[in-house]
Design a protein around this motif. Structure first.
Motif: not given
Lengths: 250, 287, 260
Positions: B125-126, B128-129
């Motif tokens: 997720p990190w 992706r962000l």
């Protein structure tokens, strides 16, 4: 006769804010005794030291010198306030609570058992005619209703001494009558009532004894009937005379 | 009202010329502007924090140690690299007092990497962000794709992520290199992988050669990979060419490269001999 | 004790009848759910980022609930003059301080239970396991952290006149200690005397709030539990600072004149 309120050589000084100014003497050498079963009127013009004396009795303000006792116990001891009820001049209560919750809270502070609390709350709310509004938050009450809640909280511990600070101020005539009735009822039950008021007619009606304070000093103390007889006039005129009131020349 | 309307319509045209931020499609771009890059950096570092299971120097420790986030995708660590990494990550040092010693019980205070199966998904997720915040940050795509395809077996997602990166950075040889690896290792398509590598090499030549200090590390990786792909396809001559180019870039272990060159030469010799012997080529192919 | 409990009950009622808590809870839930609905590479087992985000929101919300509630307790009693009918009863000022503290602390505990319950639900939906001891330890230590903060803010409400300035100063102080307290010894070592001794003294005097933040170790990165002995010692440490701040509050409040 037992002294319920016993004030000896009481002196209260307030420090002045401005530099170079000395302390302001609010109460100067006050001696006062209120006996059991009396209704005692505490009178004086604004700034005479009435509220300060009450604040000392309630433990809000410390005396500079002298002593004040309730039921023979120094007012600095919290237990001295176990048997008193206090009604402030204006209503100051937790507005997010309902009348019932407020009374229950104060009853708990006094350590009143739950069953007894329920009984007293019912009685008091009936007395001050707030049964229908008992579950509503205090913030939704009118001023008169809030004052009546105040009266109920002052009576929650079935006090032997009731201290009332201007109890009828802001009340309508019916409310005033109600307060007078309650004072009379307490007197009949042998309770002591100590109250300050500017309504001298009312004081004359309900009080046994009065004390008049002026500029921090006690100027007159005695039974109402004796004072009226001595000065050959009503209490209002006695009051104006002892505080040195000079009517303006028209 | 009329004045406001007139001013509004007149100024709108002018504002459009200088306020490009307000016209962005992304809400984040409008809100954060260039501050997005700062967040992208933070999120990328966050991925590294997760890679180390929470043991990571804070901004107060940063002065003492700055670990290179690139090690997230390093496949083989030799002892020296391992020791270097351990040294860089020993930012806490010995406890200085009882508060320091006792306090270490309450936060991750030992060096570790994600090792349980599937645990590496937590860093995604990190990344992706980070990519959303700063699409020009190439390392985000290569690291993300590496974990997706190598650890989680999500080849399609890895390819999609890399293509997304390529769309934002069409000239990136790093992304082309990673995409090439994906095609070779996961899709088993060395021809397509080779084409991608050659494109990566061309891009490198176009961009980096003009630089004062070109990033030869990438070129080296592309060459290693190209020679491997060519060798896999039996193009020994081409493979040898790439190995020789590799050697010219002074690789970290030239002896191994020289040995590989020798091996390729031997294979090439064998091939020539086989060509000279009639019928042998078809036999070899059959084998 | 009955008086203290009665006072604390009023504080709790005030807190749950105000909207602050609900707003923060809904906001936390909403942000977490929105982030939870994001699709990261078609992997629905990713949970740590969600835990981290939710815990961050819980910590911020809890800090603001604690500071906001405790900063206004004593000033509001004086401003609304409810202190007068209260102190006219057999209630000491010490009991008022203790009751206010207990009320705020219990209210924060209830809020934390709700927040952690929500976190647990979110986490279970992805991980399919609930590490009860981890949740308990994280919640307990955060609650101790809040005890120190509440006591500090109550003390601040005696020192500073306006609740807003008290709240701001306390939030800055708490975040400062929480974030930097751990590094003051490093900073001290880089300085010369006498600054070194001054910084070291501050380092030893401040409550090390960072000990109570075990989000990374216990909740997010699965590094196991804090040893229970250390957890107990940290609780004692937190209790000592709480009592110290409450004592300072009582000392200040005891001397405050209450003029009608």
């Amino acid at each position: 006769m037992t002294a319920i309120v016993d004030i000896k050589d009481l002196r209260v000084e307030y420090r002045k804010g401005a530099l170079g100014q000395g302390p302001k003497v609010a109460v100067d050498g006050l001696n006062l005794r209120v006996h059991q079963g009396e209704v005692f009127g505490f009178l004086g013009p604004n700034g005479a030291g009435k509220t300060t004396t009450m604040n000392v009795l309630l433990g809000f303000v410390n005396a500079t010198s002298g002593t004040a006792c309730l039921f023979g116990v120094n007012v600095n001891e919290p237990i001295a306030r176990q048997r008193i009820g206090y009604l402030p001049e204006l209503t100051y209560y937790y507005k997010f609570l309902t009348a019932e919750e407020l009374l229950r809270f104060y009853a708990r502070v006094f350590g009143i058992p739950r069953a007894e609390t329920d009984k007293r709350i019912d009685e008091l709310l009936k007395l001050v005619e707030l049964q229908d509004a008992r579950k509503r938050p205090i913030k939704s009450y009118s001023k008169g209703m809030q004052q009546r809640v105040g009266l109920a909280q002052a009576l929650i511990n079935d006090p032997d001494l009731l201290i009332l600070d201007e109890p009828t101020s802001g009340l309508d005539p019916i409310g005033r009558m109600k307060v007078r009735e309650i004072i009379q009822r307490l007197k009949n039950k042998g309770k002591t009532v100590f109250f300050s008021s500017h309504e001298l007619g009312e004081v004359e009606t309900v009080c046994d004894r009065v004390a008049i304070l002026h500029q921090g000093k006690l100027v007159v103390e005695g039974r109402v009937d004796e004072l009226v007889a001595k000065y050959q006039t009503n209490l209002e005129q006695v009051f104006l005379k002892v505080v040195g009131y000079q009517p303006a020349q028209v | 009202m009329a004045v406001c309307f007139t001013l509004g319509t007149c100024l709108q045209l002018r504002v459009e010329k200088w306020n490009t931020r307000a016209q962005s499609d992304s809400l984040l771009a409008i809100l954060l502007g260039d501050g997005q890059r700062m967040f992208a950096n933070h999120f990328f570092t966050k991925a590294d924090v997760y890679f180390h299971s929470g043991y990571y120097p804070s901004w107060m420790d940063q002065g003492m140690a700055t670990p290179d986030p690139g090690h997230m995708t390093e496949e083989h660590h030799d002892e020296h690299e391992e020791a270097e990494h351990e040294k860089a990550m020993d930012f806490l040092g010995a406890p200085k007092d009882w508060i320091d010693r006792f306090g270490r019980n309450f936060f991750p205070s030992t060096h570790a990497h994600l090792d349980k199966p599937g645990e590496s998904r937590e860093i995604l997720p990190w990344l992706r962000l980070s990519a959303d915040m700063d699409p020009q940050r190439i390392q985000t795509y290569t690291v993300g794709a590496f974990w997706l395809r190598r650890e989680l077996g999500k080849v399609d997602e890895a390819e999609q992520f890399l293509r997304e990166g390529l769309k934002a950075n069409p000239d990136s040889c790093e992304i082309l290199l990673e995409l090439g690896r994906l095609y070779d290792e996961n899709r088993h398509n060395p021809v397509h992988a080779g084409n991608l590598m050659q494109l990566a090499l061309r891009r490198w030549d176009e961009q980096e050669q003009a630089q004062k200090k070109p990033d030869e590390g990438i070129r080296l990786q592309v060459l290693i990979f190209l020679s491997h792909v060519e060798e896999e396809q039996g193009n020994f001559r081409q493979a040898l060419h790439y190995r020789e180019l590799e050697l010219s870039l002074s690789p970290p272990q030239p002896e191994i490269v020289k040995q590989q060159i020798e091996e390729l030469r031997a294979k090439l010799g064998e091939e020539k001999r086989a060509e000279q012997t009639p019928g042998s080529k078809s036999q070899t192919l059959e084998k | 004790m009955n008086t203290v409990l009665a006072l604390s009950q009023v504080v709790i009622k005030e807190l749950y009848r105000r909207k602050d808590f609900y707003v923060l809870f809904v906001l936390t839930a909403l942000i977490t759910l929105v982030m939870g609905s994001a699709n990261f590479f078609n992997d629905d087992k990713i949970v740590r980022y969600l835990k981290e985000l939710c815990l961050l929101l819980i910590w911020i919300s809890a800090l603001f609930i604690a500071v906001g509630a405790s900063a206004r307790q004593i000033p509001a009693e004086r401003e609304n003059r409810t202190i007068f009918p209260l102190l006219a009863k057999p209630v000491t000022r010490g009991q008022v301080v203790a009751g206010k503290f207990l009320g705020c602390w219990l209210a924060c505990g209830i809020a934390l239970l709700m927040f952690y319950g929500f976190l647990g639900a979110v986490s279970i939906s992805r991980e399919h396991e609930w590490l009860v001891l981890n949740y308990f330890q994280a919640l307990w230590l955060q609650w101790i952290f809040l005890a120190i903060v509440i006591a500090l803010v109550l003390w601040g409400s005696i020192v500073f006149t306006a609740p807003s300035s008290n709240a701001t100063i306390c939030v800055v102080l708490v975040i400062g200690i929480w974030g930097l307290g751990r590094y003051l010894n490093h900073v001290a070592l880089q300085e010369r005397e006498p600054l070194r001794s001054v910084i070291y003294t501050i380092y030893f005097l401040i409550p090390h709030l960072e000990w109570f933040d075990v989000r990374d170790k216990v909740m997010i990165h699965g590094r196991g539990l804090v040893p229970w002995v250390d957890c107990f010692l940290a609780t004692l440490y937190g209790a000592a600072y709480t009592l110290l701040f409450l004592f300072a509050t009582w000392l200040g409040f005891r001397r405050k004149a209450l003029n009608t």
